[in-house]
Design a protein around this motif. Structure first.
Motif, PDB file in Angstrom:
ATOM      1  N   LEU A  15      48.640  38.776  27.185  1.00 27.30           N
ATOM      2  CA  LEU A  15      49.269  39.207  28.454  1.00 27.30           C
ATOM      3  C   LEU A  15      50.025  40.473  27.821  1.00 27.30           C
ATOM      4  O   LEU A  15      50.296  41.525  28.617  1.00 27.30           O
ATOM      5  N   GLY A  16      50.415  40.363  26.699  1.00 30.56           N
ATOM      6  CA  GLY A  16      51.068  41.396  26.121  1.00 30.56           C
ATOM      7  C   GLY A  16      52.616  41.606  26.234  1.00 30.56           C
ATOM      8  O   GLY A  16      53.284  40.544  26.528  1.00 30.56           O
ATOM      9  N   LEU A  17      53.518  42.531  26.423  1.00 32.80           N
ATOM     10  CA  LEU A  17      54.833  42.690  26.683  1.00 32.80           C
ATOM     11  C   LEU A  17      55.264  42.860  28.185  1.00 32.80           C
ATOM     12  O   LEU A  17      54.316  43.520  28.895  1.00 32.80           O
ATOM     13  N   PRO A  18      56.286  42.167  28.470  1.00 35.44           N
ATOM     14  CA  PRO A  18      56.497  42.332  29.865  1.00 35.44           C
ATOM     15  C   PRO A  18      57.026  43.558  30.227  1.00 35.44           C
ATOM     16  O   PRO A  18      58.417  43.682  30.508  1.00 35.44           O
ATOM     17  N   ILE A  19      56.177  44.669  30.361  1.00 43.01           N
ATOM     18  CA  ILE A  19      56.641  46.193  30.508  1.00 43.01           C
ATOM     19  C   ILE A  19      55.885  46.586  31.885  1.00 43.01           C
ATOM     20  O   ILE A  19      54.991  46.291  32.254  1.00 43.01           O
ATOM     21  N   ASN A 266      64.333  28.618  26.637  1.00 40.49           N
ATOM     22  CA  ASN A 266      63.959  29.976  26.118  1.00 40.49           C
ATOM     23  C   ASN A 266      62.489  30.193  27.242  1.00 40.49           C
ATOM     24  O   ASN A 266      61.723  29.742  27.410  1.00 40.49           O
ATOM     25  N   SER A 267      62.612  31.632  27.644  1.00 45.21           N
ATOM     26  CA  SER A 267      61.971  32.059  28.415  1.00 45.21           C
ATOM     27  C   SER A 267      60.857  32.822  27.495  1.00 45.21           C
ATOM     28  O   SER A 267      61.021  33.237  26.544  1.00 45.21           O
ATOM     29  N   THR A 268      59.537  33.180  28.268  1.00 43.28           N
ATOM     30  CA  THR A 268      58.621  33.770  27.600  1.00 43.28           C
ATOM     31  C   THR A 268      59.129  35.139  27.228  1.00 43.28           C
ATOM     32  O   THR A 268      58.771  35.764  25.993  1.00 43.28           O
ATOM     33  N   VAL A 269      59.907  35.968  27.980  1.00 46.53           N
ATOM     34  CA  VAL A 269      60.281  37.392  27.799  1.00 46.53           C
ATOM     35  C   VAL A 269      61.099  37.176  26.447  1.00 46.53           C
ATOM     36  O   VAL A 269      61.254  37.889  25.434  1.00 46.53           O
ATOM     37  N   LYS A 270      62.071  36.274  26.479  1.00 47.74           N
ATOM     38  CA  LYS A 270      63.240  35.900  25.129  1.00 47.74           C
ATOM     39  C   LYS A 270      62.280  35.698  24.082  1.00 47.74           C
ATOM     40  O   LYS A 270      62.579  36.437  22.954  1.00 47.74           O
ATOM     41  N   GLU A 271      61.331  34.901  24.005  1.00 43.71           N
ATOM     42  CA  GLU A 271      60.551  34.495  22.834  1.00 43.71           C
ATOM     43  C   GLU A 271      59.607  35.660  22.457  1.00 43.71           C
ATOM     44  O   GLU A 271      59.554  35.917  21.341  1.00 43.71           O
ATOM     45  N   THR A 272      59.425  36.439  23.441  1.00 37.20           N
ATOM     46  CA  THR A 272      58.529  37.612  22.986  1.00 37.20           C
ATOM     47  C   THR A 272      59.299  38.630  22.407  1.00 37.20           C
ATOM     48  O   THR A 272      58.996  39.263  21.343  1.00 37.20           O
ATOM     49  N   VAL A 273      60.522  38.896  22.813  1.00 38.30           N
ATOM     50  CA  VAL A 273      61.805  39.815  22.286  1.00 38.30           C
ATOM     51  C   VAL A 273      61.813  39.306  20.799  1.00 38.30           C
ATOM     52  O   VAL A 273      61.983  40.133  20.107  1.00 38.30           O
ATOM     53  N   MET A 274      62.259  38.161  20.731  1.00 34.07           N
ATOM     54  CA  MET A 274      62.487  37.588  19.282  1.00 34.07           C
ATOM     55  C   MET A 274      61.474  37.783  18.280  1.00 34.07           C
ATOM     56  O   MET A 274      61.667  38.049  17.091  1.00 34.07           O
TER      57      MET A 274
END
Length: 314
Positions: A15-19, A266-274
């Motif tokens: 899915l990549g980054l939530p942009i 932990n949300s998916t966005v938070k894990e992706t940013v980390m």
């Protein structure tokens, strides 16, 4: 969990980054610039250390290996991320996903051990300056560089083989920008308790012990410096140790938080940013923190360019 339909998965979708779509090009340029900076910064360090005999010392031997590790670590995920941001097909083959996971773990673990070797080198240099050349001999340096390849290969292969035995259901969408270990486990229809236990225990040995050794080395360095009543020396040492520990804490803190102490909140966005912090930001910062700021590297850069100018003038 086992009741879900099991199918043979031939590929995954990243899915990549939530942009937001309107910001896609902006972030593409940003990540491309970060990746190019990482590649050029680490390549510059490798070239300078190879060309300048003044940098053929234990410290720069470890730095060159760290630069190589950072370059490879970033290249495992970033090219695919950049490709997917400009493509309408974010798929990755099943074998390609496992391969990416293997090299991601391998170079990530290798960086762990190299950071320990660098911290030990600084500990010996500051706490035992008169015995530095004796302690940090060629045999020990080679040992500290070559030995980490064995546990890192074992650790990466262990997780890859454990992942390969799992079954995956119809859902093949990975809510991440690379084939992350924890994201793949969430998609599996099989019992993942063995995988999770290995992450916790073996991962703890690979990650936590090196982190503690680094903290102990810098604690001894700080303790040794405080015994010498030199304000200039104290400021310089704290500046160096502080910047090193900032990057080390950023790298280890996010990894420990993601894999060893995961939170249900932990949300998916938070894990992706980390994940972005230790896969993209840290490899980009390491050349500036460890190498390009110090006088030896600046001197080597001047000497190499002066040598090139003289060569071209002749």
């Amino acid at each position: 969990m086992m009741g879900r339909n099991q199918t043979t998965i031939s590929e995954f979708l990243l899915l990549g980054l939530p942009i937001e779509s309107e910001h896609q090009n902006l972030f593409y340029v940003l990540f491309l610039a970060m990746y190019v900076t990482t590649v050029l910064g680490n390549l510059l360090i490798l070239v300078l250390i190879c060309l300048d005999p003044h940098l053929h010392t234990p410290m720069y031997l470890f730095l060159s290996n760290l630069s190589f590790s950072d370059l490879c670590f970033s290249s495992v995920t970033m090219p695919k991320l950049l490709q997917n941001m400009q493509s309408q097909d974010p798929s990755i083959p099943y074998a390609g996903c496992l391969t990416q996971m293997y090299f991601f773990l391998f170079f990530g673990d290798l960086e762990d051990f190299l950071l320990v070797a660098m911290a030990y080198d600084r500990y010996v240099a500051i706490c035992f300056p008169l015995h530095y050349t004796t302690i940090m001999g060629p045999r020990l340096c080679l040992f500290l560089v070559v030995l980490p390849w064995i546990p890192t290969m074992f650790h990466a292969m262990l997780h890859t083989l454990l992942m390969a035995r799992l079954h995956f259901c119809e859902d093949n969408v990975i809510p991440h920008f690379f084939c992350d270990l924890s994201a793949l486990l969430k998609l599996s229809c099989s019992d993942t308790r063995v995988n999770e236990l290995v992450i916790f225990f073996v991962g703890g040995l690979i990650i936590v012990i090196p982190f503690l050794l680094i903290i102990m080395s810098y604690a001894r360095i700080v303790s040794s410096i405080l015994k010498v009543p030199s304000a200039k020396g104290i400021c310089k040492a704290f500046s160096t140790c502080g910047s090193h520990l900032t990057v080390v804490s950023l790298f280890y803190g996010t990894i420990i938080g993601l894999y060893l102490c995961p939170s249900a909140n932990n949300s998916t966005v938070k894990e992706t940013v980390m994940s972005m912090m230790y896969t993209v930001v840290t490899p980009m910062l390491n050349p500036f923190i460890y190498s390009l700021r110090n006088r030896d590297m600046k001197g080597a850069l001047r000497r190499v360019f002066c040598r090139k100018k003289i060569h071209f003038s002749l």
